[in-house]
Design an enzyme around this catalytic site. Structure first.
Site, PDB file in Angstrom:
ATOM      1  N   HIS A 191       5.805  -4.060  -0.003  1.00 43.81           N
ATOM      2  CA  HIS A 191       4.588  -4.469   0.688  1.00 43.81           C
ATOM      3  C   HIS A 191       4.703  -5.833   1.332  1.00 43.81           C
ATOM      4  O   HIS A 191       3.951  -6.154   2.249  1.00 43.81           O
ATOM      5  CB  HIS A 191       3.388  -4.362  -0.254  1.00 43.81           C
ATOM      6  CG  HIS A 191       3.014  -2.936  -0.481  1.00 43.81           C
ATOM      7  ND1 HIS A 191       3.506  -2.195  -1.514  1.00 43.81           N
ATOM      8  CD2 HIS A 191       2.248  -2.093   0.262  1.00 43.81           C
ATOM      9  CE1 HIS A 191       3.045  -0.968  -1.426  1.00 43.81           C
ATOM     10  NE2 HIS A 191       2.281  -0.871  -0.367  1.00 43.81           N
ATOM     11  N   ARG A 298      -5.730  -0.546   3.983  1.00 44.68           N
ATOM     12  CA  ARG A 298      -5.245  -0.803   2.611  1.00 44.68           C
ATOM     13  C   ARG A 298      -6.196  -1.778   1.912  1.00 44.68           C
ATOM     14  O   ARG A 298      -5.983  -2.986   1.917  1.00 44.68           O
ATOM     15  CB  ARG A 298      -3.834  -1.410   2.654  1.00 44.68           C
ATOM     16  CG  ARG A 298      -2.738  -0.478   3.149  1.00 44.68           C
ATOM     17  CD  ARG A 298      -1.378  -1.179   3.090  1.00 44.68           C
ATOM     18  NE  ARG A 298      -0.269  -0.271   3.208  1.00 44.68           N
ATOM     19  CZ  ARG A 298       0.424  -0.048   4.330  1.00 44.68           C
ATOM     20  NH1 ARG A 298       0.095  -0.672   5.454  1.00 44.68           N
ATOM     21  NH2 ARG A 298       1.437   0.785   4.320  1.00 44.68           N
ATOM     22  N   ARG A 334      -8.709   3.695   2.610  1.00 50.25           N
ATOM     23  CA  ARG A 334      -7.973   4.162   1.428  1.00 50.25           C
ATOM     24  C   ARG A 334      -8.478   3.410   0.210  1.00 50.25           C
ATOM     25  O   ARG A 334      -8.600   2.184   0.251  1.00 50.25           O
ATOM     26  CB  ARG A 334      -6.478   3.915   1.595  1.00 50.25           C
ATOM     27  CG  ARG A 334      -5.729   4.353   0.344  1.00 50.25           C
ATOM     28  CD  ARG A 334      -4.255   4.197   0.483  1.00 50.25           C
ATOM     29  NE  ARG A 334      -3.841   2.814   0.382  1.00 50.25           N
ATOM     30  CZ  ARG A 334      -2.569   2.417   0.479  1.00 50.25           C
ATOM     31  NH1 ARG A 334      -1.631   3.314   0.700  1.00 50.25           N
ATOM     32  NH2 ARG A 334      -2.250   1.157   0.372  1.00 50.25           N
ATOM     33  N   GLU A 433       2.296  11.494  -1.095  1.00 46.92           N
ATOM     34  CA  GLU A 433       3.295  10.438  -1.306  1.00 46.92           C
ATOM     35  C   GLU A 433       4.300  10.766  -2.389  1.00 46.92           C
ATOM     36  O   GLU A 433       5.231  10.006  -2.627  1.00 46.92           O
ATOM     37  CB  GLU A 433       2.604   9.130  -1.720  1.00 46.92           C
ATOM     38  CG  GLU A 433       1.506   8.699  -0.790  1.00 46.92           C
ATOM     39  CD  GLU A 433       1.030   7.291  -1.094  1.00 46.92           C
ATOM     40  OE1 GLU A 433       1.614   6.345  -0.558  1.00 46.92           O
ATOM     41  OE2 GLU A 433       0.061   7.156  -1.861  1.00 46.92           O
ATOM     42  N   ASN A 456       6.337   5.865   3.019  1.00 50.77           N
ATOM     43  CA  ASN A 456       6.955   4.751   2.281  1.00 50.77           C
ATOM     44  C   ASN A 456       7.176   5.135   0.819  1.00 50.77           C
ATOM     45  O   ASN A 456       8.237   4.901   0.252  1.00 50.77           O
ATOM     46  CB  ASN A 456       6.069   3.504   2.335  1.00 50.77           C
ATOM     47  CG  ASN A 456       5.720   3.129   3.754  1.00 50.77           C
ATOM     48  OD1 ASN A 456       6.430   3.494   4.673  1.00 50.77           O
ATOM     49  ND2 ASN A 456       4.623   2.429   3.936  1.00 50.77           N
ATOM     50  N   ASP A 457       6.144   5.715   0.228  1.00 50.46           N
ATOM     51  CA  ASP A 457       6.293   6.147  -1.166  1.00 50.46           C
ATOM     52  C   ASP A 457       6.994   7.492  -1.260  1.00 50.46           C
ATOM     53  O   ASP A 457       7.748   7.735  -2.200  1.00 50.46           O
ATOM     54  CB  ASP A 457       4.923   6.209  -1.856  1.00 50.46           C
ATOM     55  CG  ASP A 457       4.527   4.853  -2.399  1.00 50.46           C
ATOM     56  OD1 ASP A 457       5.370   4.219  -3.060  1.00 50.46           O
ATOM     57  OD2 ASP A 457       3.391   4.412  -2.153  1.00 50.46           O
ATOM     58  N   ARG A 467      11.543   1.076  -3.395  1.00 51.40           N
ATOM     59  CA  ARG A 467      11.347   0.636  -2.001  1.00 51.40           C
ATOM     60  C   ARG A 467      11.464  -0.864  -1.819  1.00 51.40           C
ATOM     61  O   ARG A 467      11.637  -1.348  -0.703  1.00 51.40           O
ATOM     62  CB  ARG A 467       9.987   1.138  -1.478  1.00 51.40           C
ATOM     63  CG  ARG A 467       8.828   0.682  -2.323  1.00 51.40           C
ATOM     64  CD  ARG A 467       7.541   1.414  -1.968  1.00 51.40           C
ATOM     65  NE  ARG A 467       6.847   0.825  -0.843  1.00 51.40           N
ATOM     66  CZ  ARG A 467       5.639   1.195  -0.438  1.00 51.40           C
ATOM     67  NH1 ARG A 467       5.004   2.172  -1.059  1.00 51.40           N
ATOM     68  NH2 ARG A 467       5.058   0.614   0.580  1.00 51.40           N
ATOM     69  N   CYS A 504       1.061   8.124   7.846  1.00 55.75           N
ATOM     70  CA  CYS A 504       0.693   6.703   7.919  1.00 55.75           C
ATOM     71  C   CYS A 504       1.765   5.794   7.331  1.00 55.75           C
ATOM     72  O   CYS A 504       1.565   4.594   7.231  1.00 55.75           O
ATOM     73  CB  CYS A 504      -0.660   6.456   7.253  1.00 55.75           C
ATOM     74  SG  CYS A 504      -0.691   6.843   5.507  1.00 55.75           S
TER      75      CYS A 504
HETATM   76  C1  PEP Z   1       3.011   4.868   2.063  1.00 56.18           C
HETATM   77  O1  PEP Z   1       3.352   4.896   0.875  1.00 56.18           O
HETATM   78  O2  PEP Z   1       3.650   5.380   2.982  1.00 56.18           O
HETATM   79  C2  PEP Z   1       1.785   4.166   2.447  1.00 56.18           C
HETATM   80  C3  PEP Z   1       1.333   4.210   3.687  1.00 56.18           C
HETATM   81  O3  PEP Z   1       1.139   3.425   1.504  1.00 56.18           O
HETATM   82  P1  PEP Z   1       1.685   2.002   0.992  1.00 56.18           P
HETATM   83  O4  PEP Z   1       2.780   1.566   1.901  1.00 56.18           O
HETATM   84  O5  PEP Z   1       0.538   1.062   0.996  1.00 56.18           O
HETATM   85  O6  PEP Z   1       2.166   2.327  -0.393  1.00 56.18           O
HETATM   86 MG    MG Z   2       1.963   4.385  -0.689  1.00 56.70          MG
END
Ligand code: PEP
Ligand code: MG
Length: 581
Positions: A191, A298, A334, A433, A456-457, A467, A504
């Site tokens: 993040h 977020r 979210r 995710e 991302n997750d 990550r 996303c």
């Molecule tokens: C993701 O996991 O792709 C996502 C958009 O949420 P975050 O990056 O906040 O975990």
């Molecule tokens: Mg995520």
């Protein structure tokens, strides 16, 4: 000139003077003392030691008078440390033989003492480590070094060089002065990286240990496109980067012209391009870059940017600000995704051995209704001001989704009973995710109004790659064939059920990968605001058939690297303007 390599996480180039922060967050002035200046440096150290000694003695007497002799002894122990002959021998040796400044020597030696104490895994000795850090800060203060967090007190432009930044520290960087940053640790999907993109700050992370090699007045180039950091660049390099900056500016101006044009392919297939935000103030950048709506807000950053727990009213005001500024465009809020690398100053969980597999996200929210309820109340209240939709993160089981939906129902009933304006029939969506959610998607689609893939997750949990960890960054690839198969399955199941699907995660912000996603059947994406113009340009330059061909070929390849090379080659062919460097 020294060139370092790391992981590029936020595009763009920044040039400026280095501000080096050590782990406690203050400057380490590291410059060589000339032989003739050594005596003066030693006497500066002596004066500082005397000052700190006097202050500690005064605190000891005052505390003993108020709270008794044994409490006053805390300071006696610090005084003993301060006058330890071995400490002074080492400091003198570093200054005389190593030519180190007194401040640098103090910072190095006491930092090592504190780390050694912490490593002993004994809570009593760990407290002594804090005493050592306290002495270090006091000495540095008397040596004229800024010892409070200087990031809040900047007055000139800087490039921040540091071991690590938490997402909230990144979010709180002063954009007026911080031009970019580089860290020793950190991975591509963490993040910290995401916030850097949101702030449009060029950033390179996961460089490995390098802070020791940065001198006091080093100029730094952060190349966030290629993951390069250059310390003390020569004139040719500076000029090369300056030319690159001009080319980039030129491109940005041309892309800005697309702002009000639709994101349609050359054969008129329309895409919905929305933006991801962490803070209400980012809405301006979203509109400036032509976002059709907010596809991911977020909300946990409301927690991360403040020491106080936000109230229902704080949530409501933040959401309302976003919804009103978006003037009827959709806003997907979210719910809290706290935990793992997003922990505020007041941790909500005990330290966990595997926080990314632990009590995070929807699990944490469901376990803490005192946290979740005010947010949901605020959300339903804000929904009367525009097109608000709610989305739950990290849904893994049907039971989690059902519990969260049930809570929304109960809250709507409470609000109705209390006569408070709210929207009851708010669209409810979930993030996809974790692979379990993909495997069970045929069931989930019956219970949600929309889906959004959080790549991302999804990448992290599919490939078993942290990550935020630079050591496995090369394995963290959203183009991995396994990830692509999961996305393809989502598109298929959502399509059959007629449930809208978006992406996303950061994957869509790469124009080459966005063509692949369109070819796979994705028709809606939510991206960091500054990625919107490039992705729109890419989409407006191709036909659906070309994208489908790209996807068909990519899906036959067996490695992420081959897929990315292929996608880049296609992007170069269809949209050469986007290949800047
Ligand atoms: C993701 O996991 O792709 C996502 C958009 O949420 P975050 O990056 O906040 O975990
Ligand atoms: Mg995520």
């Amino acid at each position: 000139m020294l060139e370092l390599h790391g992981i590029p996480v936020s595009p763009g180039v920044a040039i400026g003077p280095a501000l080096v922060l050590n782990r406690e967050g203050y400057r380490i002035p590291h410059f060589q003392i000339a032989p003739e200046g050594v005596d003066e440096e030693i006497s500066r150290l002596r004066v500082a030691v005397d000052e700190v000694s006097r202050a500690l003695e005064a605190s000891r007497l005052e505390t003993a008078a108020i709270a008794g002799d044994s409490t006053g002894e805390i300071f006696a122990a610090q005084l003993q440390m301060l006058h330890d002959p071995r400490l002074h021998a080492e400091l003198q040796r570093r200054i005389r033989q190593g030519g180190q400044s007194a401040a640098y020597a103090v910072s190095q030696v006491l930092h090592r003492y504190a780390s050694d104490l912490r490593r002993l895994d004994n809570s009593l000795l760990a407290q002594r480590a804090d005493d050592v850090v306290d002495i270090e800060q006091q000495l540095l203060h008397h040596l004229g070094v800024v010892t409070r967090r200087p990031l809040t007190e900047l007055t000139d432009p800087v490039i921040v060089l540091t071991h690590n930044l938490t997402p909230s520290e990144t979010a709180n960087l002063d954009r007026r002065y911080v031009r970019g940053f580089c860290t020793e640790i950190g991975g591509p999907g963490g993040h910290m990286a995401i916030v850097a993109k949101g702030l449009e700050l060029p950033a390179v992370v996961g460089i490995g240990e390098f802070l020791e090699s940065v001198g006091g007045a080093t100029t730094v180039i952060v190349d966030g496109d290629r993951g390069i950091v250059i310390l003390d660049p020569d004139n040719d390099t500076l000029q090369r980067y300056e030319e690159g900056r001009q080319r980039r500016q030129h491109l940005a101006l041309r892309l800005a012209e697309l702002r009000d044009l639709p994101a349609t392919t050359v054969d008129d297939v329309a895409l919905s391009l929305n933006a991801n935000i962490e803070f209400p103030h980012e809405v301006g950048a979203c509109l400036e870059h032509g976002a059709g709506g907010i596809g991911l807000y977020r909300t946990e950053f409301l927690y991360l940017s403040s020491d106080e727990e936000p109230s229902e009213q704080d949530h409501y005001l933040a959401y309302r600000e976003v919804v009103e500024a978006m003037q009827g465009r959709p806003v997907v809020i979210r719910t809290l995704d706290l935990g793992a690398d997003k922990m505020g100053s007041r941790p909500l969980t005990e330290p966990e051995p595997n926080p990314f597999l632990g009590l995070r996200s929807i699990r944490l929210s469901l376990k803490h209704p005192e946290l979740f309820r005010p947010q949901l109340r605020a959300l339903l209240r804000a929904a009367v001001h525009g097109d608000v939709r709610v989305m739950f993160p990290l849904i893994t089981t049907l039971s989690e989704l059902r519990q969260a939906k049930m809570l929304i129902n109960t809250i709507a009933e409470d609000l109705a009973e209390q006569g408070i304006a709210h929207r009851r029939d708010i669209p409810i969506g979930m993030m996809v995710e974790v692979p379990a959610a993909v495997l069970m998607l045929d069931r989930f689609v019956k219970e949600v109004d929309f889906l959004s893939i959080g790549t991302n997750d999804l990448v992290q949990y599919t490939l078993a790659v942290d990550r935020s960890n630079e050591c496995v960054a090369d394995l963290y690839q959203s183009s991995d064939p396994a990830v692509l198969r999961l996305i393809a399955r989502c598109v298929e199941v959502a399509g059959q059920a007629g449930v809208p699907l978006s992406i996303c995660g950061e994957m869509g912000s790469n124009p080459a990968r966005s063509l692949l996603l369109v070819g796979m059947g994705v028709r809606s994406m939510s991206l960091p605001p500054n990625a919107l113009p490039k992705v729109k340009k890419a989409i407006r330059s191709v036909s659906l058939q070309q994208c489908e061909k790209i996807a068909a070929r990519a899906m036959t390849l067996e490695a992420a690297r081959d897929i990315d090379l292929y996608l880049l080659e296609r992007l170069g062919k269809f949209v050469p303007e986007l290949i800047v460097s």
